[in-house]
Design a protein around this motif. Structure first.
Motif, PDB file in Angstrom:
ATOM      1  N   VAL A 107      -2.186  -0.488  11.161  1.00  0.00           N
ATOM      2  CA  VAL A 107      -3.715  -1.569  11.521  1.00  0.00           C
ATOM      3  C   VAL A 107      -4.614  -1.080  11.746  1.00  0.00           C
ATOM      4  CG1 VAL A 107      -4.498  -3.891  11.450  1.00  0.00           C
ATOM      5  CG2 VAL A 107      -2.277  -3.082   9.881  1.00  0.00           C
ATOM      6  N   SER A 108      -3.886  -1.097  13.080  1.00  0.00           N
ATOM      7  CA  SER A 108      -4.806  -0.413  14.494  1.00  0.00           C
ATOM      8  C   SER A 108      -5.503   0.973  13.894  1.00  0.00           C
ATOM      9  CB  SER A 108      -4.118  -0.742  15.299  1.00  0.00           C
ATOM     10  OG  SER A 108      -3.548  -1.907  16.078  1.00  0.00           O
ATOM     11  N   ILE A 109      -4.723   1.810  13.518  1.00  0.00           N
ATOM     12  CA  ILE A 109      -5.245   3.193  13.397  1.00  0.00           C
ATOM     13  C   ILE A 109      -6.458   3.552  12.620  1.00  0.00           C
ATOM     14  CG2 ILE A 109      -4.307   5.555  12.995  1.00  0.00           C
ATOM     15  CD1 ILE A 109      -1.644   5.268  14.250  1.00  0.00           C
ATOM     16  N   HIS A 110      -6.125   2.904  11.255  1.00  0.00           N
ATOM     17  CA  HIS A 110      -6.875   2.395  10.568  1.00  0.00           C
ATOM     18  C   HIS A 110      -8.487   1.759  10.411  1.00  0.00           C
ATOM     19  CE1 HIS A 110      -8.458   0.238   6.915  1.00  0.00           C
ATOM     20  NE2 HIS A 110      -8.455   1.112   5.646  1.00  0.00           N
ATOM     21  N   TRP A 111      -8.336   0.447  10.867  1.00  0.00           N
ATOM     22  CA  TRP A 111      -9.824   0.175  11.463  1.00  0.00           C
ATOM     23  C   TRP A 111     -10.679   0.896  12.665  1.00  0.00           C
ATOM     24  CZ3 TRP A 111     -11.381  -2.352   7.357  1.00  0.00           C
ATOM     25  CH2 TRP A 111     -10.764  -3.227   7.146  1.00  0.00           C
ATOM     26  N   LEU A 112     -10.070   0.909  13.297  1.00  0.00           N
ATOM     27  CA  LEU A 112     -10.801   1.973  14.860  1.00  0.00           C
ATOM     28  C   LEU A 112     -10.949   3.362  14.221  1.00  0.00           C
ATOM     29  CD1 LEU A 112     -11.025   2.284  17.201  1.00  0.00           C
ATOM     30  CD2 LEU A 112      -9.032   3.133  18.175  1.00  0.00           C
ATOM     31  N   SER A 113     -10.454   3.751  12.788  1.00  0.00           N
ATOM     32  CA  SER A 113     -10.922   5.047  12.188  1.00  0.00           C
ATOM     33  C   SER A 113     -11.671   5.010  11.794  1.00  0.00           C
ATOM     34  CB  SER A 113      -9.789   5.634  11.717  1.00  0.00           C
ATOM     35  OG  SER A 113      -8.373   6.188  12.158  1.00  0.00           O
ATOM     36  N   ALA A 114     -11.894   4.082  10.631  1.00  0.00           N
ATOM     37  CA  ALA A 114     -12.607   3.056   9.969  1.00  0.00           C
ATOM     38  C   ALA A 114     -13.962   3.385  10.240  1.00  0.00           C
ATOM     39  CB  ALA A 114     -12.568   2.631   9.058  1.00  0.00           C
ATOM     40  N   GLN A 156      -9.036  -7.106  -4.431  1.00  0.00           N
ATOM     41  CA  GLN A 156      -8.677  -8.746  -3.697  1.00  0.00           C
ATOM     42  C   GLN A 156      -9.363  -9.413  -4.419  1.00  0.00           C
ATOM     43  OE1 GLN A 156      -7.653  -8.786  -0.479  1.00  0.00           O
ATOM     44  NE2 GLN A 156      -8.256 -11.539   0.014  1.00  0.00           N
ATOM     45  N   PHE A 157     -10.632  -8.948  -4.881  1.00  0.00           N
ATOM     46  CA  PHE A 157     -11.804 -10.186  -5.950  1.00  0.00           C
ATOM     47  C   PHE A 157     -11.776 -10.336  -7.285  1.00  0.00           C
ATOM     48  CE2 PHE A 157     -13.996  -9.268  -1.627  1.00  0.00           C
ATOM     49  CZ  PHE A 157     -12.789 -10.947  -0.599  1.00  0.00           C
ATOM     50  N   VAL A 158     -11.098  -9.062  -8.205  1.00  0.00           N
ATOM     51  CA  VAL A 158     -10.673  -9.263  -9.427  1.00  0.00           C
ATOM     52  C   VAL A 158      -9.072  -9.496  -9.832  1.00  0.00           C
ATOM     53  CG1 VAL A 158     -11.255  -7.631 -11.768  1.00  0.00           C
ATOM     54  CG2 VAL A 158     -13.857  -7.511  -9.755  1.00  0.00           C
ATOM     55  N   ARG A 159      -8.602  -8.839  -8.990  1.00  0.00           N
ATOM     56  CA  ARG A 159      -7.206  -8.700  -8.963  1.00  0.00           C
ATOM     57  C   ARG A 159      -6.200  -9.446  -8.768  1.00  0.00           C
ATOM     58  NH1 ARG A 159      -2.955  -3.323 -10.293  1.00  0.00           N
ATOM     59  NH2 ARG A 159      -2.154  -5.950 -10.133  1.00  0.00           N
ATOM     60  N   GLY A 160      -6.907  -9.935  -7.570  1.00  0.00           N
ATOM     61  CA  GLY A 160      -6.409 -11.459  -6.277  1.00  0.00           C
ATOM     62  C   GLY A 160      -5.369 -11.458  -6.009  1.00  0.00           C
ATOM     63  N   ASP A 161      -4.860  -9.908  -5.853  1.00  0.00           N
ATOM     64  CA  ASP A 161      -3.617  -9.341  -5.277  1.00  0.00           C
ATOM     65  C   ASP A 161      -4.168  -9.871  -4.134  1.00  0.00           C
ATOM     66  OD1 ASP A 161      -4.898  -7.025  -5.856  1.00  0.00           O
ATOM     67  OD2 ASP A 161      -3.706  -6.469  -6.574  1.00  0.00           O
ATOM     68  N   HIS A 162      -4.881 -10.021  -3.037  1.00  0.00           N
ATOM     69  CA  HIS A 162      -4.836 -10.204  -1.141  1.00  0.00           C
ATOM     70  C   HIS A 162      -4.536  -8.632  -1.303  1.00  0.00           C
ATOM     71  CE1 HIS A 162      -5.873 -14.479  -2.357  1.00  0.00           C
ATOM     72  NE2 HIS A 162      -4.522 -14.215  -2.829  1.00  0.00           N
ATOM     73  N   LEU A 163      -4.446  -7.374  -1.719  1.00  0.00           N
ATOM     74  CA  LEU A 163      -4.195  -6.383  -0.707  1.00  0.00           C
ATOM     75  C   LEU A 163      -5.033  -6.677   0.652  1.00  0.00           C
ATOM     76  CD1 LEU A 163      -2.980  -3.592  -1.678  1.00  0.00           C
ATOM     77  CD2 LEU A 163      -5.748  -2.802  -1.919  1.00  0.00           C
ATOM     78  N   LEU A 164      -5.937  -6.785   1.391  1.00  0.00           N
ATOM     79  CA  LEU A 164      -6.793  -6.781   2.529  1.00  0.00           C
ATOM     80  C   LEU A 164      -5.733  -7.361   2.953  1.00  0.00           C
ATOM     81  CD1 LEU A 164     -10.697  -7.130   1.384  1.00  0.00           C
ATOM     82  CD2 LEU A 164      -9.479  -4.935   2.083  1.00  0.00           C
ATOM     83  N   ARG A 165      -5.282  -8.292   2.850  1.00  0.00           N
ATOM     84  CA  ARG A 165      -4.298  -8.736   4.301  1.00  0.00           C
ATOM     85  C   ARG A 165      -3.124  -7.800   4.490  1.00  0.00           C
ATOM     86  NH1 ARG A 165      -1.325 -13.976   1.221  1.00  0.00           N
ATOM     87  NH2 ARG A 165      -4.018 -14.214   0.706  1.00  0.00           N
ATOM     88  N   ARG A 166      -3.009  -7.262   3.547  1.00  0.00           N
ATOM     89  CA  ARG A 166      -1.560  -6.328   3.594  1.00  0.00           C
ATOM     90  C   ARG A 166      -2.335  -5.211   5.197  1.00  0.00           C
ATOM     91  NH1 ARG A 166       2.336  -3.937  -1.016  1.00  0.00           N
ATOM     92  NH2 ARG A 166       1.271  -1.715   0.245  1.00  0.00           N
ATOM     93  N   MET A 167      -3.343  -5.158   4.499  1.00  0.00           N
ATOM     94  CA  MET A 167      -3.970  -4.284   6.288  1.00  0.00           C
ATOM     95  C   MET A 167      -4.678  -4.334   6.899  1.00  0.00           C
ATOM     96  SD  MET A 167      -4.719  -1.393   7.197  1.00  0.00           S
ATOM     97  CE  MET A 167      -3.282   0.099   6.520  1.00  0.00           C
ATOM     98  N   TRP A 168      -3.952  -6.241   7.222  1.00  0.00           N
ATOM     99  CA  TRP A 168      -4.654  -6.548   8.508  1.00  0.00           C
ATOM    100  C   TRP A 168      -3.662  -7.666   9.473  1.00  0.00           C
ATOM    101  CZ3 TRP A 168      -9.066  -5.759  11.111  1.00  0.00           C
ATOM    102  CH2 TRP A 168      -9.383  -7.351  11.659  1.00  0.00           C
ATOM    103  N   TYR A 169      -3.967  -8.125  10.379  1.00  0.00           N
ATOM    104  CA  TYR A 169      -2.451  -8.425  11.840  1.00  0.00           C
ATOM    105  C   TYR A 169      -1.928  -9.812  11.395  1.00  0.00           C
ATOM    106  CZ  TYR A 169      -5.021  -4.548  14.442  1.00  0.00           C
ATOM    107  OH  TYR A 169      -5.568  -3.715  15.387  1.00  0.00           O
ATOM    108  N   GLY A 170      -1.171  -9.932  10.968  1.00  0.00           N
ATOM    109  CA  GLY A 170      -0.646 -11.258  11.101  1.00  0.00           C
ATOM    110  C   GLY A 170       1.030 -11.487   9.578  1.00  0.00           C
ATOM    111  N   GLY A 171       1.079 -12.160   9.826  1.00  0.00           N
ATOM    112  CA  GLY A 171       2.607 -11.507   9.246  1.00  0.00           C
ATOM    113  C   GLY A 171       2.277 -12.613   7.664  1.00  0.00           C
TER     114      GLY A 171
END
Length: 177
Positions: free
Chosen positions: A14-21, A162-177
Motif C-alpha cells: 500500500v505504501s509503495i503504491h500510493w507513494l509511487s502514485a 468501488q462505486f458501480v460494482r460496489g465491491d469496495h476494491l479501494l479498501r483492499r489498497m488502503w491501510y487497515g484490517g
C-alpha cells in the motif's frame, strides 16, 4: 500487517503504491511544465525537482518488483470478477512497470547524450540543450502521454469497482484490517 492477505494488500504494498502514485503525478506535472517552459531558469528548476523524483520512483518500482517476487503474494482476485478483467488488470500493472522503467531509461539517455546535468545541477547560467535534438526525447514525451492514459484507465477501473460494482476494491489498497 506488512504483508498482504488473500483479501487485501499489506502495508508495504500500500505504501509503495500510493507513494509511487503521488510521485508519478508530480513527475508528469513537472515534466509537462518543463517541456513547455520558455525560460531556461524555470526549466532547470523544474528539472532539479523532476530528476531526483524520477530516481525515487525508479527505486520504488525496483522495490515493488522485488517485494512481489521474493517476499509477498498479491491478494486473490476480486470475487465475481470476470477472468478477462483479471487478465486486463495484470496487463495494466505490467504495463506500468514497463512504462516507468522506459521513462527512466529515456530520461537518463537524454541526460547522458545532451550533457545537461551541469546546466541543471551545477553551473549557474549554463545553457540548457535543446532536448528535442536527442533521440530519447521522442519516446520520453510519448511515454508520458501513454502513462497519463494508463493512469486514467487504472483509476477509472478502480472507481468502477468501488462505486458501480460496489465491491469496495479501494479498501483492499488502503491501510487497515
Amino acid at each position: 500487517m506488512l504483508k498482504s492477505r488473500p483479501d487485501r494488500y499489506g502495508a508495504i504494498a500500500v505504501s509503495i503504491h500510493w507513494l509511487s502514485a503521488v510521485l508519478i503525478l508530480a513527475l508528469l506535472g513537472s515534466g509537462f511544465r518543463a517541456a513547455n517552459a520558455m525560460d531556461a531558469a524555470t526549466k532547470a528548476g523544474l528539472l532539479r525537482f523532476h530528476i531526483p523524483m524520477a530516481i525515487v520512483v525508479l527505486l520504488l518500482t525496483a522495490l515493488r518488483i522485488v517485494w512481489w517476487w521474493r517476499f509477498d503474494r498479491k491478494p486473490a482476485p476480486v470475487p465475481a470478477s470476470p477472468r478477462w478483467q483479471e487478465r486486463l488488470a495484470g496487463f495494466v500493472h505490467v504495463a506500468f512497470y514497463i512504462f516507468i522503467l522506459g521513462m527512466v531509461a529515456s530520461g537518463i539517455g537524454m541526460m547522458i547524450l545532451s550533457g545537461a546535468a551541469p546546466a541543471i545541477f551545477e553551473a549557474a547560467g549554463a545553457t540548457l540543450p535543446d532536448f528535442t535534438a536527442y533521440p530519447p526525447r521522442g519516446p520520453h514525451g510519448f511515454g508520458a502521454f501513454l502513462l497519463v492514459g494508463l493512469l486514467v484507465f487504472h483509476a477509472g477501473a478502480a472507481l468502477y469497482h468501488q462505486f458501480v460494482r460496489g465491491d469496495h476494491l479501494l479498501r483492499r489498497m488502503w491501510y487497515g484490517g
